[in-house]
Scaffold this motif. Structure first.
Motif, PDB file in Angstrom:
ATOM      1  N   ALA A 170      -6.188 -42.895 -27.225  1.00  0.00           N
ATOM      2  CA  ALA A 170      -6.823 -42.803 -25.914  1.00  0.00           C
ATOM      3  C   ALA A 170      -7.991 -41.831 -25.901  1.00  0.00           C
ATOM      4  CB  ALA A 170      -5.798 -42.380 -24.866  1.00  0.00           C
ATOM      5  N   ASP A 171      -8.238 -41.144 -27.011  1.00  0.00           N
ATOM      6  CA  ASP A 171      -9.373 -40.220 -27.049  1.00  0.00           C
ATOM      7  C   ASP A 171     -10.657 -40.977 -26.752  1.00  0.00           C
ATOM      8  OD1 ASP A 171     -10.246 -37.343 -28.378  1.00  0.00           O
ATOM      9  OD2 ASP A 171     -11.738 -38.921 -28.696  1.00  0.00           O
ATOM     10  N   SER A 172     -11.498 -40.397 -25.916  1.00  0.00           N
ATOM     11  CA  SER A 172     -12.696 -41.103 -25.461  1.00  0.00           C
ATOM     12  C   SER A 172     -13.679 -41.388 -26.589  1.00  0.00           C
ATOM     13  CB  SER A 172     -13.395 -40.311 -24.357  1.00  0.00           C
ATOM     14  OG  SER A 172     -13.695 -39.002 -24.794  1.00  0.00           O
ATOM     15  N   GLY A 173     -13.533 -40.735 -27.720  1.00  0.00           N
ATOM     16  CA  GLY A 173     -14.423 -40.995 -28.836  1.00  0.00           C
ATOM     17  C   GLY A 173     -14.001 -42.133 -29.729  1.00  0.00           C
ATOM     18  N   ASN A 174     -12.788 -42.641 -29.527  1.00  0.00           N
ATOM     19  CA  ASN A 174     -12.311 -43.739 -30.366  1.00  0.00           C
ATOM     20  C   ASN A 174     -13.086 -45.017 -30.079  1.00  0.00           C
ATOM     21  OD1 ASN A 174     -10.199 -42.526 -31.904  1.00  0.00           O
ATOM     22  ND2 ASN A 174      -8.934 -42.506 -30.080  1.00  0.00           N
ATOM     23  N   THR A 175     -13.391 -45.752 -31.115  1.00  0.00           N
ATOM     24  CA  THR A 175     -14.074 -47.022 -30.948  1.00  0.00           C
ATOM     25  C   THR A 175     -13.138 -48.014 -30.276  1.00  0.00           C
ATOM     26  OG1 THR A 175     -15.465 -46.670 -32.881  1.00  0.00           O
ATOM     27  CG2 THR A 175     -15.202 -48.935 -32.120  1.00  0.00           C
ATOM     28  N   ILE A 176     -13.648 -48.688 -29.274  1.00  0.00           N
ATOM     29  CA  ILE A 176     -12.881 -49.712 -28.569  1.00  0.00           C
ATOM     30  C   ILE A 176     -13.331 -51.067 -29.086  1.00  0.00           C
ATOM     31  CG2 ILE A 176     -12.421 -50.757 -26.319  1.00  0.00           C
ATOM     32  CD1 ILE A 176     -12.789 -48.022 -25.067  1.00  0.00           C
ATOM     33  N   TYR A 177     -12.371 -51.880 -29.499  1.00  0.00           N
ATOM     34  CA  TYR A 177     -12.645 -53.205 -30.029  1.00  0.00           C
ATOM     35  C   TYR A 177     -12.260 -54.240 -28.972  1.00  0.00           C
ATOM     36  CZ  TYR A 177     -12.903 -50.728 -34.463  1.00  0.00           C
ATOM     37  OH  TYR A 177     -13.246 -49.860 -35.472  1.00  0.00           O
ATOM     38  N   ARG A 226     -19.772 -63.695 -25.838  1.00  0.00           N
ATOM     39  CA  ARG A 226     -19.175 -62.717 -24.915  1.00  0.00           C
ATOM     40  C   ARG A 226     -18.366 -61.620 -25.589  1.00  0.00           C
ATOM     41  NH1 ARG A 226     -21.914 -63.196 -20.270  1.00  0.00           N
ATOM     42  NH2 ARG A 226     -20.259 -62.208 -19.098  1.00  0.00           N
ATOM     43  N   GLN A 227     -18.221 -61.642 -26.901  1.00  0.00           N
ATOM     44  CA  GLN A 227     -17.462 -60.571 -27.538  1.00  0.00           C
ATOM     45  C   GLN A 227     -18.332 -59.328 -27.654  1.00  0.00           C
ATOM     46  OE1 GLN A 227     -15.728 -61.509 -31.325  1.00  0.00           O
ATOM     47  NE2 GLN A 227     -14.249 -59.845 -31.152  1.00  0.00           N
ATOM     48  N   MET A 228     -17.874 -58.237 -27.113  1.00  0.00           N
ATOM     49  CA  MET A 228     -18.604 -56.980 -27.162  1.00  0.00           C
ATOM     50  C   MET A 228     -18.470 -56.384 -28.551  1.00  0.00           C
ATOM     51  SD  MET A 228     -19.702 -56.316 -24.015  1.00  0.00           S
ATOM     52  CE  MET A 228     -19.660 -54.615 -23.519  1.00  0.00           C
ATOM     53  N   ILE A 229     -19.610 -56.030 -29.136  1.00  0.00           N
ATOM     54  CA  ILE A 229     -19.628 -55.480 -30.486  1.00  0.00           C
ATOM     55  C   ILE A 229     -20.301 -54.115 -30.440  1.00  0.00           C
ATOM     56  CG2 ILE A 229     -20.456 -55.838 -32.847  1.00  0.00           C
ATOM     57  CD1 ILE A 229     -20.633 -58.872 -32.048  1.00  0.00           C
ATOM     58  N   LEU A 230     -19.649 -53.112 -31.002  1.00  0.00           N
ATOM     59  CA  LEU A 230     -20.224 -51.774 -31.023  1.00  0.00           C
ATOM     60  C   LEU A 230     -21.443 -51.739 -31.940  1.00  0.00           C
ATOM     61  CD1 LEU A 230     -20.014 -48.771 -30.212  1.00  0.00           C
ATOM     62  CD2 LEU A 230     -18.642 -48.434 -32.277  1.00  0.00           C
ATOM     63  N   VAL A 231     -22.541 -51.221 -31.405  1.00  0.00           N
ATOM     64  CA  VAL A 231     -23.778 -51.086 -32.184  1.00  0.00           C
ATOM     65  C   VAL A 231     -23.892 -49.678 -32.746  1.00  0.00           C
ATOM     66  CG1 VAL A 231     -26.291 -51.124 -32.070  1.00  0.00           C
ATOM     67  CG2 VAL A 231     -24.967 -52.852 -30.828  1.00  0.00           C
ATOM     68  N   ILE A 232     -23.701 -48.686 -31.874  1.00  0.00           N
ATOM     69  CA  ILE A 232     -23.913 -47.312 -32.289  1.00  0.00           C
ATOM     70  C   ILE A 232     -23.246 -46.381 -31.292  1.00  0.00           C
ATOM     71  CG2 ILE A 232     -26.074 -46.929 -31.034  1.00  0.00           C
ATOM     72  CD1 ILE A 232     -27.180 -45.638 -33.640  1.00  0.00           C
ATOM     73  N   ARG A 233     -22.840 -45.193 -31.746  1.00  0.00           N
ATOM     74  CA  ARG A 233     -22.242 -44.242 -30.821  1.00  0.00           C
ATOM     75  C   ARG A 233     -22.784 -42.848 -31.108  1.00  0.00           C
ATOM     76  NH1 ARG A 233     -16.046 -42.572 -31.830  1.00  0.00           N
ATOM     77  NH2 ARG A 233     -16.479 -40.920 -33.313  1.00  0.00           N
ATOM     78  N   GLN A 234     -22.750 -42.011 -30.073  1.00  0.00           N
ATOM     79  CA  GLN A 234     -23.289 -40.649 -30.148  1.00  0.00           C
ATOM     80  C   GLN A 234     -22.299 -39.701 -29.494  1.00  0.00           C
ATOM     81  OE1 GLN A 234     -26.677 -39.550 -31.154  1.00  0.00           O
ATOM     82  NE2 GLN A 234     -25.843 -37.502 -30.868  1.00  0.00           N
TER      83      GLN A 234
END
Lengths: 115, 111
Positions: A98-105, B43-51
């Protein structure tokens, strides 16, 4: 690694009918989310589970929507009775914690049309 | 209300060129995460980048990079050498205790 699985992909129902969507998260993911995405908008969180407990359901219209994750794995989202404004894509997602930094798939979504 | 704003509903770019998508956000938290997600027609959401907000260095992932301005609460996405497969909706999102999405920018890459 298998992704988030959702079914059915498409559903058309009449208003006041009921519908249920099923989600199987990525294996081992403790956190499961249901989002509602209305056409032209970003996804909105409906409910978040941590294992089989509810973490956040503040935006879930509880008079008509319900969700459960009984064994802490797969989950079902139900709408009864449906309204026209419930027409949307329902996205299930999971993360390892549940950590907000975890990647959500995200899964591919279940498209609902209420007529 | 804590919101995420994407002021560009649609953008267009020529193949191989560079495009920047804008995002601003509001939060009272000192630590949080920011994401860009891509949503193709499937429609599938795919992570591009995070900060991570506490990191000053801008994140990069191959052709994708961000310009993170914490004081201005701005988080733009730069796509270099645009490809036809980059055509999609792009959503900016902020995470504190929950993930909040913007309204999206529809990017069209023209051949």
């Amino acid at each position: 690694e298998a992704g988030v699985a959702q079914s059915p992909r498409y559903k058309i129902i009449e208003k006041r009918q009921s519908v249920a969507f099923w989600c199987n998260p990525i294996s081992g993911h403790a956190t499961l989310y249901w989002y509602q995405q209305i056409l032209g908008q970003g996804p909105k969180l409906l409910i978040q589970f941590q294992n089989n407990g509810v973490v956040d359901d503040s935006q879930l219209p509880k008079d008509r929507f319900s969700a459960e994750r009984l064994k802490g794995v797969d989950s079902t989202l139900k709408i009864q009775p449906a309204k026209l404004e419930d027409s949307a894509v329902y996205l299930c997602a999971s993360s390892s914690g549940a950590d907000s930094g975890n990647t959500i798939y995200f899964g591919e979504g279940s498209w609902l049309t209420v007529v | 209300a804590q919101t995420v704003t994407q002021s560009q509903p649609e953008m267009s770019v020529q193949e191989a060129e560079t495009v920047t998508l804008s995002c601003t956000y509001d939060t009272s938290e000192s630590n949080y995460y920011l994401f860009w997600y891509k949503q193709p027609p499937s429609r599938q959401m795919i992570l591009v980048i995070r900060q991570e907000a506490y990191k000053q260095q801008n994140a990069t992932e191959n052709r994708f990079s961000v310009n993170f301005q914490k004081a201005a609460k701005s988080f733009s996405l730069k796509i270099s050498d645009s490809q036809l497969g980059d055509t999609a909706m792009y959503f900016c999102a902020r995470a504190t205790n929950k993930l909040i999405f913007g309204t999206g920018t529809l990017l069209a890459v023209q051949p």
